[in-house]
Design a protein around this motif. Structure first.
Motif, PDB file in Angstrom:
ATOM      1  N   PRO A   1     -41.368  33.333  -2.369  1.00 14.66           N
ATOM      2  CA  PRO A   1     -41.383  31.896  -2.686  1.00 14.66           C
ATOM      3  C   PRO A   1     -42.790  31.358  -2.958  1.00 14.66           C
ATOM      4  O   PRO A   1     -42.968  30.490  -3.821  1.00 14.66           O
ATOM      5  N   PHE A   2     -43.792  31.860  -2.242  1.00  9.53           N
ATOM      6  CA  PHE A   2     -45.172  31.428  -2.474  1.00  9.53           C
ATOM      7  C   PHE A   2     -45.629  31.813  -3.876  1.00  9.53           C
ATOM      8  O   PHE A   2     -46.213  30.998  -4.597  1.00  9.53           O
ATOM      9  N   ILE A   3     -45.362  33.062  -4.273  1.00  6.23           N
ATOM     10  CA  ILE A   3     -45.754  33.530  -5.615  1.00  6.23           C
ATOM     11  C   ILE A   3     -45.044  32.719  -6.688  1.00  6.23           C
ATOM     12  O   ILE A   3     -45.655  32.311  -7.697  1.00  6.23           O
ATOM     13  N   ASP A   4     -43.767  32.454  -6.484  1.00  8.49           N
ATOM     14  CA  ASP A   4     -43.011  31.684  -7.478  1.00  8.49           C
ATOM     15  C   ASP A   4     -43.516  30.248  -7.597  1.00  8.49           C
ATOM     16  O   ASP A   4     -43.426  29.635  -8.666  1.00  8.49           O
ATOM     17  N   GLN A   5     -44.034  29.715  -6.507  1.00  4.79           N
ATOM     18  CA  GLN A   5     -44.557  28.347  -6.538  1.00  4.79           C
ATOM     19  C   GLN A   5     -45.938  28.290  -7.185  1.00  4.79           C
ATOM     20  O   GLN A   5     -46.247  27.348  -7.916  1.00  4.79           O
ATOM     21  N   LYS A   6     -46.766  29.287  -6.926  1.00  2.45           N
ATOM     22  CA  LYS A   6     -48.167  29.257  -7.362  1.00  2.45           C
ATOM     23  C   LYS A   6     -48.359  29.799  -8.782  1.00  2.45           C
ATOM     24  O   LYS A   6     -49.290  29.401  -9.477  1.00  2.45           O
ATOM     25  N   TYR A   7     -47.487  30.717  -9.226  1.00  4.67           N
ATOM     26  CA  TYR A   7     -47.669  31.374 -10.517  1.00  4.67           C
ATOM     27  C   TYR A   7     -46.470  31.101 -11.432  1.00  4.67           C
ATOM     28  O   TYR A   7     -45.392  30.715 -10.976  1.00  4.67           O
ATOM     29  N   LYS A   8     -46.690  31.325 -12.718  1.00  6.24           N
ATOM     30  CA  LYS A   8     -45.640  31.098 -13.729  1.00  6.24           C
ATOM     31  C   LYS A   8     -44.734  32.330 -13.776  1.00  6.24           C
ATOM     32  O   LYS A   8     -44.916  33.230 -14.583  1.00  6.24           O
ATOM     33  N   THR A   9     -43.758  32.356 -12.898  1.00  5.56           N
ATOM     34  CA  THR A   9     -42.883  33.519 -12.770  1.00  5.56           C
ATOM     35  C   THR A   9     -41.464  33.199 -13.225  1.00  5.56           C
ATOM     36  O   THR A   9     -41.029  32.047 -13.200  1.00  5.56           O
ATOM     37  N   ILE A  10     -40.749  34.226 -13.618  1.00  5.41           N
ATOM     38  CA  ILE A  10     -39.301  34.118 -13.814  1.00  5.41           C
ATOM     39  C   ILE A  10     -38.686  34.261 -12.425  1.00  5.41           C
ATOM     40  O   ILE A  10     -38.589  35.357 -11.873  1.00  5.41           O
ATOM     41  N   ALA A  11     -38.319  33.141 -11.843  1.00  2.00           N
ATOM     42  CA  ALA A  11     -37.991  33.100 -10.417  1.00  2.00           C
ATOM     43  C   ALA A  11     -36.519  33.396 -10.153  1.00  2.00           C
ATOM     44  O   ALA A  11     -35.795  32.602  -9.536  1.00  2.00           O
ATOM     45  N   ASN A  12     -36.073  34.546 -10.628  1.00  6.55           N
ATOM     46  CA  ASN A  12     -34.723  35.013 -10.305  1.00  6.55           C
ATOM     47  C   ASN A  12     -34.730  36.537 -10.319  1.00  6.55           C
ATOM     48  O   ASN A  12     -35.725  37.166 -10.663  1.00  6.55           O
ATOM     49  N   ARG A  13     -33.621  37.136  -9.942  1.00  2.00           N
ATOM     50  CA  ARG A  13     -33.570  38.592  -9.792  1.00  2.00           C
ATOM     51  C   ARG A  13     -33.802  39.313 -11.117  1.00  2.00           C
ATOM     52  O   ARG A  13     -34.334  40.424 -11.139  1.00  2.00           O
ATOM     53  N   GLU A  14     -33.406  38.682 -12.219  1.00  2.00           N
ATOM     54  CA  GLU A  14     -33.604  39.312 -13.522  1.00  2.00           C
ATOM     55  C   GLU A  14     -35.091  39.428 -13.876  1.00  2.00           C
ATOM     56  O   GLU A  14     -35.468  40.244 -14.716  1.00  2.00           O
ATOM     57  N   GLY A  15     -35.912  38.631 -13.233  1.00  2.00           N
ATOM     58  CA  GLY A  15     -37.339  38.657 -13.505  1.00  2.00           C
ATOM     59  C   GLY A  15     -38.157  39.333 -12.421  1.00  2.00           C
ATOM     60  O   GLY A  15     -39.384  39.220 -12.427  1.00  2.00           O
ATOM     61  N   ARG A  16     -37.488  40.041 -11.497  1.00  6.20           N
ATOM     62  CA  ARG A  16     -38.219  40.689 -10.408  1.00  6.20           C
ATOM     63  C   ARG A  16     -37.837  42.162 -10.263  1.00  6.20           C
ATOM     64  O   ARG A  16     -36.650  42.518 -10.278  1.00  6.20           O
ATOM     65  N   ALA A  17     -38.878  42.973 -10.074  1.00  2.71           N
ATOM     66  CA  ALA A  17     -38.705  44.388  -9.740  1.00  2.71           C
ATOM     67  C   ALA A  17     -39.624  44.713  -8.571  1.00  2.71           C
ATOM     68  O   ALA A  17     -40.587  43.991  -8.296  1.00  2.71           O
ATOM     69  N   ILE A  18     -39.329  45.820  -7.902  1.00  2.00           N
ATOM     70  CA  ILE A  18     -40.126  46.222  -6.750  1.00  2.00           C
ATOM     71  C   ILE A  18     -40.218  47.742  -6.707  1.00  2.00           C
ATOM     72  O   ILE A  18     -39.239  48.447  -6.996  1.00  2.00           O
ATOM     73  N   SER A  19     -41.395  48.246  -6.399  1.00  2.00           N
ATOM     74  CA  SER A  19     -41.587  49.688  -6.271  1.00  2.00           C
ATOM     75  C   SER A  19     -42.667  49.950  -5.232  1.00  2.00           C
ATOM     76  O   SER A  19     -43.343  49.023  -4.772  1.00  2.00           O
ATOM     77  N   GLY A  20     -42.816  51.206  -4.875  1.00  2.00           N
ATOM     78  CA  GLY A  20     -43.842  51.557  -3.914  1.00  2.00           C
ATOM     79  C   GLY A  20     -43.968  53.052  -3.766  1.00  2.00           C
ATOM     80  O   GLY A  20     -43.159  53.823  -4.291  1.00  2.00           O
ATOM     81  N   LEU A  21     -45.000  53.460  -3.063  1.00  2.00           N
ATOM     82  CA  LEU A  21     -45.224  54.883  -2.839  1.00  2.00           C
ATOM     83  C   LEU A  21     -45.104  55.216  -1.355  1.00  2.00           C
ATOM     84  O   LEU A  21     -45.465  54.413  -0.495  1.00  2.00           O
ATOM     85  N   SER A  22     -44.517  56.375  -1.063  1.00  2.00           N
ATOM     86  CA  SER A  22     -44.398  56.879   0.303  1.00  2.00           C
ATOM     87  C   SER A  22     -43.685  55.867   1.202  1.00  2.00           C
ATOM     88  O   SER A  22     -42.521  55.554   0.968  1.00  2.00           O
ATOM     89  N   MET A  23     -44.356  55.321   2.225  1.00  2.00           N
ATOM     90  CA  MET A  23     -43.756  54.272   3.038  1.00  2.00           C
ATOM     91  C   MET A  23     -43.281  53.120   2.159  1.00  2.00           C
ATOM     92  O   MET A  23     -42.232  52.507   2.410  1.00  2.00           O
ATOM     93  N   GLY A  24     -44.054  52.819   1.117  1.00  2.00           N
ATOM     94  CA  GLY A  24     -43.681  51.743   0.204  1.00  2.00           C
ATOM     95  C   GLY A  24     -42.487  52.077  -0.675  1.00  2.00           C
ATOM     96  O   GLY A  24     -41.771  51.180  -1.117  1.00  2.00           O
TER      97      GLY A  24
END
Length: 275
Positions: free
Chosen positions: A119-142
């Motif tokens: 929510p902080f990122i969506d408020q501060k930056y020009k984001t597509i604030a829904n699931r279609e505009g979000r992805a997540i990835s990481g390495l090892s523990m991430g």
């Protein structure tokens, strides 16, 4: 000779003028009562473009931090410019494993990422604030964290990836502080069973997530990734699965991240066309 020098200088000026911008910000976590540093990488055209941007959240591994993605990965900024999305270097503490610890109330990193950071990122930056505009990835523990959070919060993320992920933590009961977050596996087996990704596939609704899983054949997590892949095939869960020569190291992850970023770029392109 002078002409050659001028051309080189012009190239350098042009190249340096077009570069992703890196911000280090602090996000207050009410659930853990502290400020947490976060790395935000925006593409070169961010300020002059009125459109909203898709976002890729990147989760570091055990002992890493929010700055892993700019300090250790030389191509992340280039990829952000190339594909035109925002990348967020999330801080998951030294060994949070990105869930809310059932035994330690000071570790609530699932709550932090989902209810506070995004929510902080969506408020501060020009984001597509829904699931279609979000992805997540990481390495090892991430990698574990990215799949864990996306499976539990399919309303938040539309795509997820894992690079060399610890997708089944149970074979490693003495490693990487996991028992500090869940208790010992002998005393609290239910905590380990409940919070390991390989047991969470039943949460997936109608192939609701675009998934990419990547692991090197010489990685100590290769067996648990193969187990996850086999289980996903049996459950008819759509996903991209990649094995290639490589170990649990930065050389492998730098290469893997290129495939993951392209995967997310294609995902965002598809969702933009249909939403």
């Amino acid at each position: 000779m002078k002409k050659t020098i001028c051309i080189v200088l012009l190239f350098l000026v042009f190249f340096s003028a077009k570069a992703a911008k890196v911000d280090t910000i602090q996000v207050f976590s009410a659930s853990m009562k502290k400020n947490i540093k976060t790395c935000v990488i925006v593409p070169d055209n961010y300020k002059k473009n009125k459109k909203k941007f898709p976002v890729v959240y990147l989760l570091h591994g055990y002992s890493g931090n929010y700055a892993t993605w700019v300090k250790s990965f030389k191509d992340v900024s280039i990829q952000v410019d190339k594909y035109g999305f925002i990348a967020i270097g999330v801080d998951g503490n030294y060994s949070s494993w990105y869930f809310d610890s059932p035994i330690d109330p000071t570790f609530k990193y699932e709550t932090y990422v989902i209810d506070e950071l995004i929510p902080f990122i969506d408020q501060k930056y020009k984001t597509i604030a829904n699931r279609e505009g979000r992805a997540i990835s990481g390495l090892s523990m991430g990698g574990h964290g990215a799949l864990y959070l996306s499976l539990k919060h399919q309303d938040v993320f539309g795509a997820a990836g894992s690079m060399s992920g610890g997708v089944d933590i149970r074979p490693f009961p003495e490693k990487w502080d996991i028992k500090k977050r869940l208790g010992t596996i002998t005393k609290f087996p239910e905590n380990w069973d409940k919070n390991t990704v390989v047991n969470m596939l039943g949460l997936l609704e109608s192939n609701n997530l675009k998934l990419i899983i990547d692991c090197g054949v010489d990685d100590f997590f290769i067996d648990v990734n193969r187990e996850l892949h086999t289980k996903m095939l049996a459950l008819k869960i759509n996903h991209d699965y990649i094995e290639r020569p490589g170990k649990h190291n930065i050389e492998y992850w730098e290469n893997a991240l290129k495939f993951q970023m392209l995967f997310f770029y294609n995902y965002f392109n598809d969702t933009v066309k249909t939403n």
